[in-house]
Design a protein around this motif. Structure first.
Motif, mmCIF file in Angstrom:
data_model
loop_
_atom_site.group_PDB
_atom_site.id
_atom_site.type_symbol
_atom_site.label_atom_id
_atom_site.label_comp_id
_atom_site.label_asym_id
_atom_site.label_seq_id
_atom_site.Cartn_x
_atom_site.Cartn_y
_atom_site.Cartn_z
ATOM 1 N N ASP A 88 0.831 -1.208 0.000
ATOM 2 C CA ASP A 88 0.000 0.000 0.000
ATOM 3 C C ASP A 88 0.863 1.255 0.000
ATOM 4 O O ASP A 88 0.579 2.223 -0.714
ATOM 5 N N ARG A 89 1.919 1.243 0.809
ATOM 6 C CA ARG A 89 2.809 2.419 0.871
ATOM 7 C C ARG A 89 3.435 2.692 -0.495
ATOM 8 O O ARG A 89 3.468 3.837 -0.946
ATOM 9 N N GLU A 90 3.911 1.631 -1.145
ATOM 10 C CA GLU A 90 4.539 1.805 -2.454
ATOM 11 C C GLU A 90 3.517 2.272 -3.490
ATOM 12 O O GLU A 90 3.803 3.159 -4.305
ATOM 13 N N THR A 91 2.333 1.695 -3.475
ATOM 14 C CA THR A 91 1.286 2.095 -4.418
ATOM 15 C C THR A 91 0.919 3.556 -4.219
ATOM 16 O O THR A 91 0.816 4.321 -5.187
ATOM 17 N N ILE A 92 0.740 3.974 -2.982
ATOM 18 C CA ILE A 92 0.379 5.363 -2.698
ATOM 19 C C ILE A 92 1.495 6.301 -3.145
ATOM 20 O O ILE A 92 1.238 7.329 -3.780
ATOM 21 N N ARG A 93 2.740 5.951 -2.836
ATOM 22 C CA ARG A 93 3.869 6.791 -3.280
ATOM 23 C C ARG A 93 3.860 6.942 -4.802
ATOM 24 O O ARG A 93 3.995 8.045 -5.332
ATOM 25 N N GLN A 94 3.717 5.831 -5.509
ATOM 26 C CA GLN A 94 3.726 5.876 -6.973
ATOM 27 C C GLN A 94 2.577 6.720 -7.514
ATOM 28 O O GLN A 94 2.769 7.516 -8.446
ATOM 29 N N LEU A 95 1.389 6.558 -6.939
ATOM 30 C CA LEU A 95 0.235 7.338 -7.396
ATOM 31 C C LEU A 95 0.411 8.825 -7.120
ATOM 32 O O LEU A 95 0.094 9.669 -7.969
ATOM 33 N N VAL A 96 0.922 9.157 -5.938
ATOM 34 C CA VAL A 96 1.137 10.569 -5.593
ATOM 35 C C VAL A 96 2.140 11.195 -6.557
ATOM 36 O O VAL A 96 1.897 12.284 -7.100
ATOM 37 N N PHE A 97 3.256 10.526 -6.802
ATOM 38 C CA PHE A 97 4.276 11.110 -7.670
ATOM 39 C C PHE A 97 3.823 11.167 -9.127
ATOM 40 O O PHE A 97 4.155 12.123 -9.841
ATOM 41 N N ALA A 98 3.047 10.188 -9.577
ATOM 42 C CA ALA A 98 2.514 10.239 -10.947
ATOM 43 C C ALA A 98 1.521 11.394 -11.085
ATOM 44 O O ALA A 98 1.558 12.142 -12.073
ATOM 45 N N ALA A 99 0.643 11.556 -10.097
ATOM 46 C CA ALA A 99 -0.314 12.669 -10.126
ATOM 47 C C ALA A 99 0.419 13.998 -10.063
ATOM 48 O O ALA A 99 0.057 14.959 -10.754
ATOM 49 N N ASP A 100 1.465 14.065 -9.245
ATOM 50 C CA ASP A 100 2.240 15.292 -9.107
ATOM 51 C C ASP A 100 2.941 15.645 -10.416
ATOM 52 O O ASP A 100 2.952 16.812 -10.828
ATOM 53 N N ASP A 101 3.517 14.665 -11.087
ATOM 54 C CA ASP A 101 4.171 14.915 -12.383
ATOM 55 C C ASP A 101 3.166 15.496 -13.376
ATOM 56 O O ASP A 101 3.459 16.470 -14.079
ATOM 57 N N GLU A 102 1.991 14.910 -13.425
ATOM 58 C CA GLU A 102 0.959 15.386 -14.357
ATOM 59 C C GLU A 102 0.481 16.784 -13.970
ATOM 60 O O GLU A 102 0.330 17.657 -14.829
ATOM 61 N N TYR A 103 0.264 17.009 -12.692
ATOM 62 C CA TYR A 103 -0.186 18.313 -12.206
ATOM 63 C C TYR A 103 0.835 19.404 -12.557
ATOM 64 O O TYR A 103 0.477 20.460 -13.085
ATOM 65 N N ARG A 104 2.111 19.135 -12.300
ATOM 66 C CA ARG A 104 3.144 20.126 -12.600
ATOM 67 C C ARG A 104 3.259 20.377 -14.101
ATOM 68 O O ARG A 104 3.503 21.498 -14.537
ATOM 69 N N SER A 105 3.042 19.353 -14.902
ATOM 70 C CA SER A 105 3.074 19.503 -16.356
ATOM 71 C C SER A 105 1.927 20.411 -16.823
ATOM 72 O O SER A 105 2.132 21.297 -17.662
ATOM 73 N N VAL A 106 0.747 20.196 -16.294
ATOM 74 C CA VAL A 106 -0.409 21.027 -16.652
ATOM 75 C C VAL A 106 -0.176 22.481 -16.235
ATOM 76 O O VAL A 106 -0.430 23.415 -17.006
ATOM 77 N N ILE A 107 0.344 22.676 -15.030
ATOM 78 C CA ILE A 107 0.621 24.032 -14.541
ATOM 79 C C ILE A 107 1.688 24.709 -15.409
ATOM 80 O O ILE A 107 1.555 25.875 -15.782
ATOM 81 N N ALA A 108 2.745 23.982 -15.754
ATOM 82 C CA ALA A 108 3.816 24.539 -16.593
ATOM 83 C C ALA A 108 3.279 24.932 -17.972
ATOM 84 O O ALA A 108 3.617 26.005 -18.494
ATOM 85 N N ASP A 109 2.430 24.090 -18.554
ATOM 86 C CA ASP A 109 1.831 24.409 -19.857
ATOM 87 C C ASP A 109 0.978 25.665 -19.770
ATOM 88 O O ASP A 109 1.026 26.530 -20.647
ATOM 89 N N LYS A 110 0.194 25.777 -18.717
ATOM 90 C CA LYS A 110 -0.663 26.945 -18.527
ATOM 91 C C LYS A 110 0.184 28.204 -18.371
ATOM 92 O O LYS A 110 -0.108 29.237 -18.982
ATOM 93 N N GLU A 111 1.237 28.122 -17.570
ATOM 94 C CA GLU A 111 2.108 29.276 -17.371
ATOM 95 C C GLU A 111 2.781 29.691 -18.676
ATOM 96 O O GLU A 111 2.922 30.878 -18.961
ATOM 97 N N GLU A 112 3.176 28.714 -19.481
ATOM 98 C CA GLU A 112 3.806 29.016 -20.769
ATOM 99 C C GLU A 112 2.821 29.724 -21.699
ATOM 100 O O GLU A 112 3.167 30.704 -22.359
#
Length: 98
Positions: free
Chosen positions: A63-87
């Motif tokens: 569960d810990r590993e799954t949660i870590r992976q999901l959080v970091f995958a969501a974070d990567d996508e979130y930061r990508s969307v924010i970076a695109d918007k800022e650009e």
């Protein structure tokens, strides 16, 4: 009229969400407050996710590993969307096409 203890239709028909996925979403929201910002939005620190897991009693290794992976995958996508918007916003401010 709804009897006491009975959920209204839309709530009664809601989908079941896996607890690990729900935990990952909560961890993303809460640990995301620890990210650094400056030249851009920084990633959620690994230590913040581990602290969230510890503070919320998540002890199962899988569960810990799954949660870590999901959080970091969501974070990567979130930061990508924010970076695109800022650009796009920067291009629009310079008179470019957004």
């Amino acid at each position: 009229m709804i009897d006491e203890g009975e959920l209204p239709g839309p709530l009664a028909d809601r989908p079941e969400i896996d607890e690990t996925i729900a935990d990952a979403w909560r961890a993303f929201g809460e640990a995301g407050r620890d990210r650094q910002s400056g030249m851009g939005l920084g990633p959620i620190p690994y230590t913040s996710v581990v602290r969230w897991l510890d503070e919320n009693g998540v002890t199962d290794r899988e569960d810990r590993e799954t949660i870590r992976q999901l959080v970091f995958a969501a974070d990567d996508e979130y930061r990508s969307v924010i970076a695109d918007k800022e650009e796009k916003d920067r291009a629009k401010d310079k008179g470019g096409v957004g």
